[in-house]
Design an enzyme around this catalytic site. Sequence first.
Site, mmCIF file in Angstrom:
data_model
loop_
_atom_site.group_PDB
_atom_site.id
_atom_site.type_symbol
_atom_site.label_atom_id
_atom_site.label_comp_id
_atom_site.label_asym_id
_atom_site.label_seq_id
_atom_site.Cartn_x
_atom_site.Cartn_y
_atom_site.Cartn_z
ATOM 1 N N HIS A 32 -3.221 3.933 4.725
ATOM 2 C CA HIS A 32 -3.349 2.651 4.036
ATOM 3 C C HIS A 32 -3.944 2.876 2.651
ATOM 4 O O HIS A 32 -4.201 4.014 2.248
ATOM 5 C CB HIS A 32 -4.247 1.710 4.846
ATOM 6 N N GLU B 211 0.872 -1.178 0.000
ATOM 7 C CA GLU B 211 0.000 0.000 0.000
ATOM 8 C C GLU B 211 0.905 1.223 0.000
ATOM 9 O O GLU B 211 1.249 1.789 1.039
ATOM 10 C CB GLU B 211 -0.951 -0.056 1.192
ATOM 11 N N GLU C 232 -7.684 5.254 4.785
ATOM 12 C CA GLU C 232 -7.596 4.533 3.504
ATOM 13 C C GLU C 232 -7.713 5.591 2.414
ATOM 14 O O GLU C 232 -8.748 6.247 2.277
ATOM 15 C CB GLU C 232 -8.729 3.513 3.400
#
Length: 448
Positions: free
Chosen positions: A192, A88, A283
């Site tokens: 992430h 990631e 994220e």
Amino acid sequence: MFVFTLCLFLWSWLSSIHGLEFGYHNSMEMEQYLKDINRTLPDITHLHSIGQSVEGRELWVLILGQHPREHRTGIPEFKYVGNMHGNEAVGRVLLLQLIDYLTSRYLSDPLVTRLLNSSRVHILPSMNPDGFESSARECMYTKGRYNKNGVDLNRNFPDAFESTTDQKREKEVRAVMDWLQTESFVLSANLHGGAVVASYPYDNSNRGSELQGGLSISPDDDVFVHLAKTYSYSHSEMHSGNSCYDSQDFSHGITNGYHWYPLPGGMQDYNYVWAQCLELTLEISCCKYPPEAQLPGLWAANKPALLAYMQQVHLGVKGVVMDSYGKPVQNAVVEVAGRRNVCPFRTDRNGEYYRLLLPGNYTIKVTYPGHKTLTHTIRVPYGPDAFSALTHNVLLQHSDYSSTATQLPQSCTTPDLGIQESDSATLLPPSVFTALTLFLLQRLLMLS
């Protein structure tokens, strides 16, 4: 001062012409970049390693601020962590871009200048450099996700809801745990990829009172929701809640971690429960390792959110707790009525406490052995606008009676470090080794 200003001007000028290239810099290139910045701007940066990966790569942290080498009373500690999952990779790129942005605009951009003058910012661009080096440039596959030992670092921390005493802590995880012991972090986020959403604690549950309507609710849920919305609504798309074609819809672009999926051993819960640091999991890209052509757009989408989130370190109240002689005291318990934390918040080695709170009226209770318990009602304004939380210092009064200070749970005073790589269990029979360990822990508790 003249030399520093000249260096800053030259760095800003070079950055404005060239800037940091948008690309996936390998570990050697990243290290050289960080060293170059630290060498050019030693007055506002400090570079150090918090440990090494399994393969021996340094876990570099760059600290930025007016006093980067040491903590100053009243200046909160903030951190960003990237690349915990090696594949990631966007978070790693964006944190390097953030470093370039902050250093090149200090003293010329009012927001950047106030951020760095009012807080001490720690940036760990890559927590899993071994995983990154082994990653494939793929959107959704897992190659490179784990560390060299094949362990998911975001499942390897001690868990507040499950016993993990027999679990070996990976080198990268132990490095972060040790790091949290050396700095009193107030606010944090780890970056992430694979979705676009801001996730907040709790990530796990033992189906106790924290489980409410499918969510695992922490005592500071209102603050966490505010923090998550601050990021999602400062992001160009996250607040829409459906940025990725193959992911579920997230209302307001946020989610309670457990409601999304249960995650034992996560880093954000560990930060919150044991380190008194409120952390989100961000994220930030649908594709974990997108083509380099997409990186400028991802930076543009996330830059305002990264800056707005940093400013939230000034929420709530802060101060110093002093004994009857005016000396700052460590481990005084500072509780907010109605917020029963698993591990009570305590003052650090400097006698400081920080409580991130939304504007409103609160009752603060302070307890310390040998002193009277003090209870104050305070009104908290919105601190981020002023780049400072409310300052509320506490002077305790000596008591001739035994203290009624909150007894800390054993799990809070002795965090589970797990099996160390250097443990030499083969030198002693297991029963002897276990007995000796328990004896030493008992002695430490008697002394604490």
